[in-house]
Design a protein around this motif. Structure first.
Motif, PDB file in Angstrom:
ATOM      1  N   ARG A 398     -55.305 105.349-122.532  1.00  0.00           N
ATOM      2  CA  ARG A 398     -55.620 105.810-121.078  1.00  0.00           C
ATOM      3  C   ARG A 398     -55.638 104.341-120.471  1.00  0.00           C
ATOM      4  N   VAL A 399     -54.814 104.481-119.370  1.00  0.00           N
ATOM      5  CA  VAL A 399     -54.709 103.192-118.398  1.00  0.00           C
ATOM      6  C   VAL A 399     -55.020 103.539-117.143  1.00  0.00           C
ATOM      7  N   PRO A 400     -55.805 102.607-116.516  1.00  0.00           N
ATOM      8  CA  PRO A 400     -56.180 102.652-115.038  1.00  0.00           C
ATOM      9  C   PRO A 400     -55.046 102.457-114.408  1.00  0.00           C
ATOM     10  N   PRO A 401     -54.639 103.717-113.374  1.00  0.00           N
ATOM     11  CA  PRO A 401     -53.473 103.706-112.425  1.00  0.00           C
ATOM     12  C   PRO A 401     -53.256 102.333-111.555  1.00  0.00           C
ATOM     13  N   GLN A 402     -54.352 101.645-111.161  1.00  0.00           N
ATOM     14  CA  GLN A 402     -54.166 100.624-110.220  1.00  0.00           C
ATOM     15  C   GLN A 402     -53.526  99.426-111.150  1.00  0.00           C
ATOM     16  N   LEU A 403     -53.508  99.405-112.399  1.00  0.00           N
ATOM     17  CA  LEU A 403     -52.689  98.389-113.308  1.00  0.00           C
ATOM     18  C   LEU A 403     -51.302  98.330-113.044  1.00  0.00           C
ATOM     19  N   ILE A 404     -50.923  99.680-112.661  1.00  0.00           N
ATOM     20  CA  ILE A 404     -49.367  99.871-112.516  1.00  0.00           C
ATOM     21  C   ILE A 404     -48.887  99.857-111.050  1.00  0.00           C
ATOM     22  N   TRP A 405     -49.779 100.574-110.303  1.00  0.00           N
ATOM     23  CA  TRP A 405     -49.424 100.722-108.930  1.00  0.00           C
ATOM     24  C   TRP A 405     -50.462 100.309-108.041  1.00  0.00           C
ATOM     25  N   SER A 406     -49.991  99.624-106.802  1.00  0.00           N
ATOM     26  CA  SER A 406     -50.896  99.211-106.054  1.00  0.00           C
ATOM     27  C   SER A 406     -51.524  99.537-104.734  1.00  0.00           C
ATOM     28  N   GLY A 407     -50.875 100.767-104.768  1.00  0.00           N
ATOM     29  CA  GLY A 407     -50.926 101.544-103.320  1.00  0.00           C
ATOM     30  C   GLY A 407     -50.264 102.682-103.149  1.00  0.00           C
ATOM     31  N   ASP A 408     -49.512 102.595-101.920  1.00  0.00           N
ATOM     32  CA  ASP A 408     -48.698 104.087-101.480  1.00  0.00           C
ATOM     33  C   ASP A 408     -47.732 104.279-102.548  1.00  0.00           C
ATOM     34  N   ASP A 409     -47.166 103.453-103.326  1.00  0.00           N
ATOM     35  CA  ASP A 409     -46.192 103.645-104.300  1.00  0.00           C
ATOM     36  C   ASP A 409     -46.474 104.343-105.313  1.00  0.00           C
ATOM     37  N   ARG A 410     -47.728 104.794-105.600  1.00  0.00           N
ATOM     38  CA  ARG A 410     -48.340 105.769-106.827  1.00  0.00           C
ATOM     39  C   ARG A 410     -47.690 106.970-106.758  1.00  0.00           C
ATOM     40  N   PRO A 411     -47.144 107.473-107.994  1.00  0.00           N
ATOM     41  CA  PRO A 411     -46.699 108.739-107.622  1.00  0.00           C
ATOM     42  C   PRO A 411     -47.554 110.086-107.646  1.00  0.00           C
ATOM     43  N   ALA A 412     -47.265 111.371-107.829  1.00  0.00           N
ATOM     44  CA  ALA A 412     -47.861 112.289-107.320  1.00  0.00           C
ATOM     45  C   ALA A 412     -48.391 112.680-108.772  1.00  0.00           C
TER      46      ALA A 412
END
Length: 661
Positions: A398-412
């Motif tokens: 389980r990975v924190p999403p903020q490690l991969i995406w910083s903001g608006d580029d986070r997928p749905a």
């Protein structure tokens, strides 16, 4: 007067030397007099004390720098409010007498504090502030002593033996926790005195105001093998002599503090878990700190590799059936061990050093740096994913999403459900890198049972619970990444039912045949694999895994060991692992084993016998026997490691193909 104050203060601090027995009136009167004189002078000369402290703290101002640290005694350093609370917690959990606590615990803690002073525990990671090393050590001691309460030590001993030896094991665990990082002050940092001299703690205690900086290009593991230099200085000769009276305790402690984790037994295991707990608490689960670490650190490289793998290779498949990654509102779920092995392969391909060869150690690093989120210290999560009519049971990190995406580029997020059903420790089996019970219609080539569910996904959990992590066997993805190719058939990492020859391509320099070179009419076995290829495919898989480190050797629960200068393959578990991972049907292991025997790359202990036996003599396992194959030198698989000192080759051959586990 300030000098008089210092003398009386020392007398007060040394009041333990006065007889404190209530039946000794002289001792009581002497102690009371010193206490009262000290209290009076403390009131009168408080301004002088404040002035002296202020002067010391600003002593470097005349040099244009106020970052000089002033040495203090271990007693003074441990006197800080938060450290007194930590000492109180140690006393609460150590479960020894008051006299034993004072001699065996408090005095070594004071000597350790006097040694490390206000040095940080790391440059920009956990406890990276003045005094961080001391705080970290105290926290690890507390966690280790709490974990010790969960064990009856020594393992396997009678209740009487455990009762008589329990205190010695407790103290040894505390010492292992205290010293696990001690030599960082010798090899990781440079200490500069105010007069410009460089100072090494091998010369003695820091003599005056000092500054600290971490060395560039340092070896991140050197401190482990150097910890022994400080052992007697911190613990003391008497305590070491007392511990050495029990050879098992002493050996495990020495192995634990010098980095020999597989020989360190239960002490090493407890200290490692306690260290991870302290680091995780200090980081507070904030993965963004990973990108603030030095660019050359493993922490930074891991974070960058995970971001690259997800964004560049997995995002196009995100949240689709049979995907290696699923994003929910609160977490990114990556299929384990397939995706962690992709991360490891990416690092190795780019020449990053210090990458753990063992998948469980990789999970430990990720946990320690807050790159993955655990549940009660367990890195692997079991979950059921459902998308439309398709569903599967998978193992995840389980990975924190903020490690991969910083903001608006986070997928749905996932248009479906992901339901967690449990968690397992990193050292246990993630039972599959594939669905363990996929409920969608099976692929045409996959054999099915009467209920229509694929048999290929069934796993014998009783066997895998004692076997090597399946993270070491995801060869298709590993080789594809290292060679710059794509996995066969474009399937995601968790797909099974692949042919062994396509999943483990033959290296150009290997003297072996691929599936294409075999007759088309070759007999087919489980999963559609040509049986004539299985033995050669197993050999190729073995050679490749040993070459790139994905098959571990000489470690706890490893399936390969070095015995008598040759590789020893634990049977039948290594064939079950190959069949499960590369053929897609664990029940095909006997076919793999038979085809392997036909290659005659193993040494036969007697006519008509194929299996050798070895005895296991380790800190926690004694008297166990393993059965397996001993490779010939003509197999061109030559060990680069020394013999496993815990295994002894027996003369009599094994009588069964099943190992004695």
């Amino acid at each position: 007067m300030v000098g008089l104050f210092s003398v009386l203060k020392k007398c007060y601090l040394a009041r333990i030397s006065f007889p404190l027995d209530g039946h000794h009136p002289t001792g009581r009167v002497g102690t009371i007099c010193v206490q009262r004189i000290f209290l009076v002078l403390s009131t009168l000369f408080a301004p002088a004390r404040w002035f002296r402290r202020s002067y010391q703290q600003t002593a470097g101002a005349e040099h244009g720098d106020s970052n000089w640290l002033v040495p203090a005694t271990g007693h003074e350093l441990l006197g800080a409010t938060h450290r007194r609370q930590l000492l109180r917690q140690i006393w609460d959990v150590v479960s020894v007498s008051h006299d034993a606590y004072r001699v065996l615990m408090l005095q070594p803690l004071q000597r350790y504090a006097n040694l490390v002073q206000q040095l940080p525990a790391s440059e920009s990671h956990h406890h990276s502030y003045a005094g961080g090393m001391l705080d970290h050590a105290l926290q690890v001691v507390i966690y280790a002593l709490r974990l010790r309460r969960q064990h009856l030590l020594p393992p396997g001993a009678s209740p009487e033996a455990q009762s008589s030896a329990g205190e010695r094991w407790t103290i040894a665990i505390a010492y292992g926790a205290l010293l696990h990082d001690a030599a960082k002050v010798l090899v990781d940092v440079e200490i500069t005195l105010r007069d410009g001299r460089r100072w090494s703690l091998l010369q003695g205690d820091i003599p005056g105001p000092y500054r600290v900086q971490y060395r560039r290009g340092r070896d991140y593991r050197l401190h482990q093998v150097t910890n022994g230099l400080l052992c007697q200085r911190v613990i003391g000769a008497d305590a070491l002599n007392w511990l050495s009276e029990d050879p098992d305790v002493f050996a495990q402690l020495m192995y634990a503090i010098t980095g020999y984790e597989h020989e360190a037994g239960i002490i090493g295991e407890i200290v490692a878990r306690a260290d991870r707990s302290s680091v995780a608490k200090a980081l507070g689960g904030d993965p963004s700190r990973a990108f603030q670490a030095p660019t050359t650190s493993l922490q930074r490289k891991l974070a960058e590799a995970m971001r690259y793998i997800v964004r560049e290779q997995l995002q196009s498949k995100l949240n689709t059936p049979r995907s290696p990654a699923y994003l929910t509102d609160d977490a990114l779920w990556l299929v384990a061990p397939a995706v962690p092995n992709q991360v490891k392969a990416h690092l190795l391909h780019n020449g990053v050093s210090g990458v753990p060869s063992q998948t469980t150690r990789l999970y430990d690093e990720m946990q320690a740096h807050g790159l993955i989120q655990d549940t009660d210290g367990k890195a692997i999560h079991k979950a059921t994913v459902a998308i439309g009519e398709w569903s599967a049971d998978l193992s995840f990190i389980r990975v924190p999403p903020q490690l991969i995406w910083s903001g608006d580029d986070r997928p749905a997020p996932l248009d479906g459900t992901l339901t967690v059903v449990g968690a397992v420790a990193a050292g246990e089996k993630e039972s599959a890198s594939a669905p363990s019970s996929e409920k969608a219609p099976a692929a045409p080539a996959a054999p099915t049972n009467e209920s229509g569910k694929p048999e290929a996904n069934s796993v014998d959990l009783a066997d895998t619970s004692s076997a090597q992590s399946t993270g070491n066997d995801d060869m298709a993805e590993m080789i594809a990444l290292l060679t710059g190719g794509e996995p066969t058939g474009g399937e995601p990492p968790q797909s099974i039912g692949r042919s062994a020859s396509s999943a483990a391509p033959v290296e150009p320099n290997e003297v072996s045949a691929s599936a294409d070179e075999k007759p088309v009419a070759a007999e087919e076995g489980p999963g559609g694999q040509a049986q004539d290829d299985l033995g050669q495919a197993f050999l190729t898989w073995l050679r490749t895994g040993l070459a790139d480190g994905t098959l571990i050797v000489n470690e706890t629960r490893a399936l390969i060991h070095v015995v008598d200068g040759r590789y020893f393959l634990v049977s039948p578990r290594i064939f079950k692992r190959f069949a499960h991972q590369m053929v897609g049907d664990e029940s095909a292991w006997e076919s793999v084993q038979k085809r392997w025997e036909r290659l005659k790359f193993h040494d036969c202990p007697a006519p008509g016998k194929n299996l050798h036996q070895v005895s296991v003599q380790g800190p926690n396992r004694k008297g166990r026997k393993l059965s397996g194959y001993l490779l010939k030198s003509s197999s061109h698989v030559t060990p680069r490691l020394p013999d496993n000192r815990h295994l002894t080759l027996l003369t009599e051959p094994a009588t069964s193909k099943e190992d004695a586990s």
